[in-house]
Scaffold this motif. Sequence first.
Motif, short mmCIF file in Angstrom:
data_model
loop_
_atom_site.label_atom_id
_atom_site.label_comp_id
_atom_site.label_asym_id
_atom_site.label_seq_id
_atom_site.Cartn_x
_atom_site.Cartn_y
_atom_site.Cartn_z
N GLU A 1 0.83 -1.21 0.00
CA GLU A 1 0.00 0.00 0.00
C GLU A 1 0.87 1.26 0.00
OE1 GLU A 1 -3.76 -0.11 0.95
OE2 GLU A 1 -3.38 -2.02 -0.03
N GLN A 2 0.61 2.13 -0.99
CA GLN A 2 1.28 3.43 -1.05
C GLN A 2 0.27 4.41 -1.65
OE1 GLN A 2 4.80 3.16 -3.42
NE2 GLN A 2 5.57 1.39 -2.33
N TYR A 3 0.40 5.66 -1.25
CA TYR A 3 -0.61 6.62 -1.69
C TYR A 3 0.01 7.85 -2.33
CZ TYR A 3 -3.61 3.79 1.28
OH TYR A 3 -4.28 2.73 1.84
N ILE B 1 2.03 7.77 2.51
CA ILE B 1 1.90 8.74 1.41
C ILE B 1 3.27 8.90 0.75
CG2 ILE B 1 1.45 11.15 0.81
CD1 ILE B 1 -0.66 11.16 3.10
N ALA B 2 3.37 8.46 -0.49
CA ALA B 2 4.65 8.50 -1.21
C ALA B 2 4.89 9.85 -1.86
CB ALA B 2 4.68 7.40 -2.27
N GLN B 3 3.79 10.54 -2.21
CA GLN B 3 3.93 11.79 -2.97
C GLN B 3 2.70 12.66 -2.80
OE1 GLN B 3 6.80 12.50 -5.26
NE2 GLN B 3 5.89 14.46 -4.72
N GLU C 1 6.66 10.03 -12.62
CA GLU C 1 6.68 8.60 -12.31
C GLU C 1 6.96 8.44 -10.81
OE1 GLU C 1 9.04 4.64 -13.74
OE2 GLU C 1 8.93 6.29 -15.15
N VAL C 2 6.04 7.79 -10.11
CA VAL C 2 6.18 7.58 -8.66
C VAL C 2 6.19 6.08 -8.37
CG1 VAL C 2 5.24 8.08 -6.38
CG2 VAL C 2 4.92 9.74 -8.22
N VAL D 1 -9.24 16.76 -0.65
CA VAL D 1 -8.13 16.27 -1.46
C VAL D 1 -8.46 14.86 -1.92
CG1 VAL D 1 -6.47 17.64 -0.14
CG2 VAL D 1 -6.81 15.23 0.45
N VAL D 2 -7.67 14.33 -2.85
CA VAL D 2 -7.91 12.98 -3.37
C VAL D 2 -6.73 12.09 -3.00
CG1 VAL D 2 -8.37 11.60 -5.43
CG2 VAL D 2 -9.24 13.94 -5.29
N LEU D 3 -7.04 10.91 -2.50
CA LEU D 3 -6.03 9.92 -2.12
C LEU D 3 -6.11 8.76 -3.10
CD1 LEU D 3 -4.11 9.83 0.40
CD2 LEU D 3 -5.74 8.27 1.43
N VAL D 4 -5.03 8.48 -3.83
CA VAL D 4 -5.02 7.37 -4.79
C VAL D 4 -4.01 6.32 -4.33
CG1 VAL D 4 -4.81 6.69 -7.21
CG2 VAL D 4 -5.53 9.01 -6.65
N ASN D 5 -4.44 5.08 -4.27
CA ASN D 5 -3.59 3.96 -3.87
C ASN D 5 -2.77 3.50 -5.09
OD1 ASN D 5 -2.51 1.47 -3.04
ND2 ASN D 5 -4.29 1.01 -1.76
N LEU D 6 -1.46 3.58 -4.99
CA LEU D 6 -0.60 3.22 -6.13
C LEU D 6 -0.60 1.72 -6.41
CD1 LEU D 6 2.53 5.49 -5.56
CD2 LEU D 6 0.74 5.80 -7.25
#
Length: 475
Positions: free
Chosen positions: A205-207, A248-250, A350-351, A452-457
């Motif tokens: 899990e990363q966001y 949260i990665a980015q 690119e993350v 805000v929007v949180l997207v799971n990578l």
Amino acid sequence: SMSSNQSLLERLDNKQFQKELEAFKKQKVERVATKTEIRKSYEVKQKSFVNQYAGLYFDRLMALRKDLAQVAKEKWPDVPQVKKLISIPEGRCVLLGTVFKESKLRPSVLEEYTKSRSERKNEEISKYVSEDDSLVIEDNHARIPLDFTGVTSEGKLPSVASLPTGIVLAVLGKNNTRNGEFVAEDIVFPGLPPVRENRKIPEDEQYVVLTSGLRIGAVTKQMDLQLMIDYIIGLAGSSIDQNKAAKIAQVIVAGNSVVIEEEEDAEYAHFKKQTKDENDKRVNEGIKNAMQDMDLTFTSLASSVNLIVMPGEDDPTNITLPQNKLPKFFFRSAAAYSTFNCATNPCGIEVNGRVLLGTSGQNIDNLAKYTNADKDIDYLERTLQWRHLAPTAPDTLSCYAFKDGDPFVITECPDIYFAGNQEAFSTKIIEGREGNKVRLVMVPEFSKTSSVVLVNLKNLECKEITFKSTQLKSN
């Protein structure tokens, strides 16, 4: 919403709470490792305003023609494709070219000078779409009017109102020799671009947090903004929220970060008995404070997470697309962190193996003025199907007159495709030709929605988080 954090403000004056907060700050939160690469495809190396814009349309057609011809051949294998629009055979055939839309309501530069200010004010409209609009297809040899009243095998053709100037498409139909129009039966777009090979998708899990329209410097939403910062850096919410924040990665801020107060109308300033010097001083003070507040806000975020800031329509940078990065000297404090980066608009990022592509929303806002859609997110999806970020540039959206190809052509399919500064949050998953999934996100304007929007990578799941300080107030 963060109403679960009801007791936060109630405990702010509590000494015990202050101790807990200090202890928490000393804890080292194990943050997710981030490998981010900001692509340089939208950096303008040579700014030139002497080139003609016609070359941009030609480059766009050349960039997309080969893939479009392939898609058209797959759909209509037995129908011949016309190489040049100057010689169209009798019978059914396929034309490939760029669309130009004759828009009857489109504002005219000449009318700005011939009509009085009050006449122009009365005629201002938010949409330039009418039933009298018509389409023309052109290549570098000729242009042919299109008749869109026909019916396709799958049903009706897309409406003229849904298509803008600047898109590249293939049209199946037959030439009407009486009036010189090409009677369309069906059309096809280039479709989603190809996916890069050997992509590595995160296994855990990363966001990514997507936000826009912070409008720092305006009086509104300051408490909501502080709540959002506290949540991202792990100082607010439950332990579940804090664990999520550590993943949260980015964080990406998609434009309109600051509000620069404009000079007041001279007559109004006179009415308030303000001298020009006083007015200038007040405006300059406002600009200075807004820029400092923006720097401090981004410093708070960059001290904990990776942060990328894109410029927007109202930010202090060039108005033409692509917009240059905001200068680092705006951020005396935030720029000291290696986690802080400025990017262009549009921007490819690119993350941790996932490809993100997005804008601060000008391309979508402009499309919404000149075309119709059932839902706003349809505009975002269409630009991906057309393989072009901003088809209405340079016609109704200002951009540079590039001479080495059109940078807005989308050559690689992103995993996450977003547009900032939208009225409300919406999202959708679409599937590419190779079975890949693309997460579309309309990022809401924070100054209006406090969200805000949180997207799971890992799995591209997506949700909106709203920060309402009113819900946190103690009774």
